[in-house]
Design an enzyme around this catalytic site. Structure first.
Site, PDB file in Angstrom:
ATOM      1  CG  HIS A  13      -1.861   1.173   1.236  1.00 26.13           C
ATOM      2  ND1 HIS A  13      -3.225   1.006   1.324  1.00 26.13           N
ATOM      3  CD2 HIS A  13      -1.664   2.516   1.136  1.00 26.13           C
ATOM      4  CE1 HIS A  13      -3.813   2.194   1.298  1.00 26.13           C
ATOM      5  NE2 HIS A  13      -2.878   3.128   1.191  1.00 26.13           N
ATOM      6  CG  HIS A  15      -0.635   7.139  -1.039  1.00 25.06           C
ATOM      7  ND1 HIS A  15      -1.848   7.329  -1.663  1.00 25.06           N
ATOM      8  CD2 HIS A  15      -0.897   6.452   0.101  1.00 25.06           C
ATOM      9  CE1 HIS A  15      -2.810   6.793  -0.916  1.00 25.06           C
ATOM     10  NE2 HIS A  15      -2.255   6.252   0.156  1.00 25.06           N
ATOM     11  NE  ARG A  17       1.094  12.110  -2.180  1.00 23.85           N
ATOM     12  CZ  ARG A  17       0.053  11.684  -1.477  1.00 23.85           C
ATOM     13  NH1 ARG A  17      -0.944  11.030  -2.046  1.00 23.85           N
ATOM     14  NH2 ARG A  17      -0.020  11.924  -0.189  1.00 23.85           N
ATOM     15  CG  ASN A  41      -4.779   8.764  -3.290  1.00 28.91           C
ATOM     16  OD1 ASN A  41      -3.753   8.163  -3.634  1.00 28.91           O
ATOM     17  ND2 ASN A  41      -4.883   9.383  -2.132  1.00 28.91           N
ATOM     18  CE  LYS A  99      -7.870   2.625  -0.730  1.00 25.79           C
ATOM     19  NZ  LYS A  99      -6.614   3.113  -0.200  1.00 25.79           N
ATOM     20  CG  HIS A 136      -9.712   5.039   3.343  1.00 20.71           C
ATOM     21  ND1 HIS A 136      -8.482   5.630   3.480  1.00 20.71           N
ATOM     22  CD2 HIS A 136     -10.471   5.535   4.356  1.00 20.71           C
ATOM     23  CE1 HIS A 136      -8.493   6.444   4.522  1.00 20.71           C
ATOM     24  NE2 HIS A 136      -9.691   6.411   5.073  1.00 20.71           N
ATOM     25  CG  HIS A 174      -4.788   2.520   5.751  1.00 21.13           C
ATOM     26  ND1 HIS A 174      -6.105   2.633   6.093  1.00 21.13           N
ATOM     27  CD2 HIS A 174      -4.667   3.143   4.563  1.00 21.13           C
ATOM     28  CE1 HIS A 174      -6.750   3.298   5.152  1.00 21.13           C
ATOM     29  NE2 HIS A 174      -5.899   3.608   4.201  1.00 21.13           N
ATOM     30  CG  LEU A 219      -7.358  11.040   7.610  1.00 26.37           C
ATOM     31  CD1 LEU A 219      -8.131  11.784   6.544  1.00 26.37           C
ATOM     32  CD2 LEU A 219      -8.171  10.932   8.893  1.00 26.37           C
ATOM     33  CG  ASP A 247      -1.578   4.973   3.965  1.00 24.77           C
ATOM     34  OD1 ASP A 247      -1.685   5.281   2.763  1.00 24.77           O
ATOM     35  OD2 ASP A 247      -2.319   5.440   4.843  1.00 24.77           O
ATOM     36  CG  HIS A 251       0.443  15.500   1.833  1.00 23.23           C
ATOM     37  ND1 HIS A 251      -0.486  15.750   0.848  1.00 23.23           N
ATOM     38  CD2 HIS A 251      -0.006  14.401   2.496  1.00 23.23           C
ATOM     39  CE1 HIS A 251      -1.462  14.851   0.923  1.00 23.23           C
ATOM     40  NE2 HIS A 251      -1.181  14.011   1.906  1.00 23.23           N
ATOM     41  CB  ALA A 263      -4.592  13.042   6.132  1.00 23.59           C
TER      42      ALA A 263
HETATM   43  O1  DOR Z   1      -3.065   9.729   5.612  1.00 24.43           O
HETATM   44  C1  DOR Z   1      -3.444   9.414   4.503  1.00 24.43           C
HETATM   45  N1  DOR Z   1      -2.897   9.943   3.378  1.00 24.43           N
HETATM   46  N2  DOR Z   1      -4.426   8.537   4.383  1.00 24.43           N
HETATM   47  C2  DOR Z   1      -4.993   8.254   3.206  1.00 24.43           C
HETATM   48  O2  DOR Z   1      -5.902   7.484   3.179  1.00 24.43           O
HETATM   49  C3  DOR Z   1      -4.554   8.944   1.973  1.00 24.43           C
HETATM   50  C4  DOR Z   1      -3.193   9.423   2.089  1.00 24.43           C
HETATM   51  C5  DOR Z   1      -2.812  10.405   1.005  1.00 24.43           C
HETATM   52  O3  DOR Z   1      -2.999  10.087  -0.166  1.00 24.43           O
HETATM   53  O4  DOR Z   1      -2.311  11.490   1.331  1.00 24.43           O
HETATM   54 ZN    ZN Z   2      -3.257   5.134   1.513  1.00 26.79          ZN
END
Ligand code: DOR
Ligand code: ZN
Length: 344
Positions: A13, A15, A17, A41, A99, A136, A174, A219, A247, A251, A263
């Site tokens: 899992h 991310h 970007r 996402n 997802k 999620h 998660h 999250l 996860d 950012h 988050a």
């Molecule tokens: O903390 C999180 N960040 N939880 C998520 O479900 C998405 C993720 C994000 O893409 O920033």
């Molecule tokens: Zn995630």
């Protein structure tokens, strides 16, 4: 000095970007993981097989020349995704899951599902084809306490869904609560869960240590200590239903250090090291390899990786910031020590 060699792990899992951010996120993950399930996402969500294949190419183009890494792609479930697209995704050989974001639940989740009935035909197709649903698991809405969103999701959404689609393969992503641990443990073999390093290492006090800590905001939210203990027990139990998914969700610093911060916690720079720390603290290092390198691959029907990685119990400090395209990302443990480091 203590050393640990394990089969090369997979991050189930992640991310990554897009654009300039990929240089950082892909290199950090590829240094530790052979493969990763890549979340869809993006600001413009990945909703078709064609978009996922194009995103996969951008990820591979960002991979440093001497590294190998296999991105395992996913599609974002919207209320307009068609059952035919699931068949196309399956046939591509590159799409490993779909997802589900409840609409509004998290970063870029506004294109998600607001009424489950609307995606029943797609879920029926996935059940038929064996395509996993990656969930999620949080309800949204102002009437629900933010710390209860996962437990209530189980009752209101997940349990009924599993009755309606008993053969649907589901990854409860998660997980953060003892309710989720118990539900997964008791569920059928089609139901598994990923566990992050940060939810194994921190409880919700970490959000408020000496002041508000935006870099610990993710999250689902961090939960109280009893939940962390339940997650740690599950992850280190040797039960193949629980496996590694970081996860890691970067950012830019300014988006986190804000009056309304995003988050997500960036752990990709030290992910397997952080899991080693959590497992060592539980006296369970011998169980790390199966959790990190076998159970996830087995669920997704993938072979185990042939290479290995070696960790050593040597403390090292995490930089206060890392380059992130033209921006900066604040990594987990910034300015503080890690207990383990990767041997090159
Ligand atoms: O903390 C999180 N960040 N939880 C998520 O479900 C998405 C993720 C994000 O893409 O920033
Ligand atoms: Zn995630």
């Amino acid at each position: 000095m203590q050393k640990l060699t394990i089969r090369c792990p997979d991050d189930m899992h992640l991310h990554l970007r897009d654009g300039a951010a990929l240089a950082r996120s892909v290199a950090d993950s590829a240094q530790r993981f052979a493969r990763a399930i890549v979340m869809p996402n993006l600001a413009q969500p990945v909703t078709t097989t064609a978009q996922a294949l194009a995103y996969r190419k951008r990820i591979l183009a960002a991979l440093p020349a001497e590294m190998t890494f296999k991105p395992l792609m996913t599609l974002y479930l919207t209320e307009t995704l068609s059952p035919d697209e699931i068949a196309v995704a399956q046939q591509s050989g590159h799409i490993h899951g779909i997802k589900l974001y409840p609409a509004g639940a998290t970063t870029n989740a506004e294109f998600g599902v607001s009424r489950m009935e609307r995606v029943y035909p797609v879920l029926a197709q996935m059940e038929k084809l064996g395509m996993p649903l990656l969930v999620h698991g949080e309800v949204v809405g102002p009437e629900v306490d933010a710390f209860d969103r996962e437990a209530i999701f189980i009752e209101r959404e997940l349990a009924p869904l599993m009755v309606r689609f008993p053969e649907l393969r589901i990854v409860f992503e998660h997980i953060t609560t003892c309710e989720a641990v118990d539900f997964v443990r008791a569920g059928s073999a089609h139901l598994v869960a990923t566990v992050t390093a940060h939810h194994l290492l921190l409880n919700r006090n970490a959000l408020f240590t000496g002041g508000i800590r935006p870099h610990h905001y993710c999250l689902p939210l961090l939960k109280r200590e009893s939940h962390r203990q339940a997650l740690l027990a599950a992850a280190t139990s040797g039960n193949p239903k629980f496996f590694l998914g970081t996860d890691s969700a970067p950012h830019a610093r300014h988006a986190k250090e804000s009056a309304c911060g995003c988050a997500g916690i960036y752990t990709a720079h030290a992910a397997i090291e952080l899991y080693a720390e959590a497992f060592a603290a539980a006296g369970a290092l011998p169980r790390l390899e199966a959790f990190a390198s076998q159970y996830g691959a087995d669920f997704y029907g993938l072979s185990h990786n042939a290479d290995s990685v070696t960790l050593e119990a040597v403390s090292c400090e995490v930089p206060t910031g890392l380059s992130f395209g033209a921006e900066e990302v604040v990594p987990f443990r910034a300015g503080e020590a890690l207990a383990w480091r990767l041997c090159s």
